[in-house]
Design a protein around this motif. Structure first.
Motif, PDB file in Angstrom:
ATOM      1  N   VAL A  19      61.385  34.402  26.225  1.00 30.38           N
ATOM      2  CA  VAL A  19      61.321  32.986  26.571  1.00 30.38           C
ATOM      3  C   VAL A  19      61.497  32.852  28.077  1.00 30.38           C
ATOM      4  O   VAL A  19      62.431  33.430  28.652  1.00 30.38           O
ATOM      5  N   GLU A  63      66.848  40.267  34.956  1.00 28.80           N
ATOM      6  CA  GLU A  63      67.130  38.984  34.304  1.00 28.80           C
ATOM      7  C   GLU A  63      68.005  39.303  33.101  1.00 28.80           C
ATOM      8  O   GLU A  63      67.531  39.887  32.126  1.00 28.80           O
ATOM      9  N   GLU A  65      69.916  38.503  29.703  1.00 27.61           N
ATOM     10  CA  GLU A  65      69.573  37.518  28.674  1.00 27.61           C
ATOM     11  C   GLU A  65      70.302  37.784  27.358  1.00 27.61           C
ATOM     12  O   GLU A  65      70.407  38.931  26.913  1.00 27.61           O
ATOM     13  N   ASP A  83      65.582  41.724  31.027  1.00 28.81           N
ATOM     14  CA  ASP A  83      64.138  41.509  31.145  1.00 28.81           C
ATOM     15  C   ASP A  83      63.793  41.869  32.584  1.00 28.81           C
ATOM     16  O   ASP A  83      63.997  41.072  33.493  1.00 28.81           O
ATOM     17  N   LYS A 104      55.600  41.996  33.397  1.00 30.27           N
ATOM     18  CA  LYS A 104      56.667  41.781  32.413  1.00 30.27           C
ATOM     19  C   LYS A 104      56.691  42.797  31.277  1.00 30.27           C
ATOM     20  O   LYS A 104      57.722  42.945  30.624  1.00 30.27           O
ATOM     21  N   THR A 171      66.706  33.654  31.027  1.00 27.21           N
ATOM     22  CA  THR A 171      67.771  34.073  31.938  1.00 27.21           C
ATOM     23  C   THR A 171      68.381  32.899  32.686  1.00 27.21           C
ATOM     24  O   THR A 171      67.663  31.968  33.078  1.00 27.21           O
TER      25      THR A 171
HETATM   26 ZN    ZN Z   1      63.368  36.632  31.286  1.00 23.95          ZN
END
Ligand code: ZN
Length: 203
Positions: A19, A63, A65, A83, A104, A171
């Motif tokens: 997300v 990031e 999470e 992430d 990503k 995040t």
């Molecule tokens: Zn992220």
């Protein structure tokens, strides 16, 4: 196939649903716009790694999470996830309106603690990330623009979730670059009670 550990057992996620832009302060931090509905993207099983790997030729952002593990279509476990994002590549792709996979979904872009069973109130979950002992990220489900219950419903309307699939819930503010030798410690709490933590040194 790569695995994660859930209550001592090896679990093989078919995919990781991620997300984006789920905390308003982080949306502002990256000068993005808040969207009407959740920003969703996928990392494949091949993205999962046990190590955080630095690269001289790429700006890689962390990031931290809150990450859920799905069993029977429900959030059955929780863990800490990183992430990892090639930020310059993502900025370039975003500016051209192109998909984010290069930024990503690359190998070793998803690093996780162990997962533990959690059946309590997800609104109470919080995440903290420390780098070299200093707190750099701290927030929780109460600050999410799309809270976990809404997210799960929304995600299931788009993707079938297999047992072991993971959901990275976005995040908080405080993202930044990884550097070789940095020590990362991620923690997930139920209010003040530590549920799970993990430490990595960037290679
Ligand atoms: Zn992220």
């Amino acid at each position: 196939m790569n695995c994660v550990r859930f209550d001592g057992c090896e679990v093989y996620p078919s995919k990781i649903v991620c997300v984006g832009r789920n905390y308003a302060a982080h949306v502002r931090e990256l000068e993005n716009e808040v969207t009407d509905r959740a920003v969703l993207f996928i990392k494949p099983n091949s993205a999962i790694a046990d190590d955080i790997v630095f690269r001289d030729d790429e700006l890689i952002h962390y990031e931290g999470e809150i990450t859920f593990l799905v069993i029977d279509g429900e959030f059955a476990g929780v863990g800490f996830g990183l992430d990892l994002t090639k930020r310059r590549v993502q900025d370039e792709l975003k500016s051209k309106g192109l998909p984010w996979e290069r930024a990503k979904a690359f190998d070793k872009s998803a690093v996780f603690s162990d997962f533990v069973a959690f059946a309590g109130d997800v609104a109470r979950l919080r995440v903290e990330l420390y780098i070299n002992g200093g707190l750099v990220q701290s927030d929780g489900c109460r600050s999410m623009l799309n809270p976990p219950g809404d997210l799960l419903k929304d995600i299931k309307s788009v993707f079938s979730l297999e047992n072991g699939d993971l959901v990275m819930t976005g995040t908080p503010e405080g993202v930044g670059a990884i550097n070789r030798g940095d020590e990362f410690t991620g923690k997930v709490f139920d209010e003040e009670t530590l549920l799970v933590q993990a430490t990595w040194v960037v290679k």
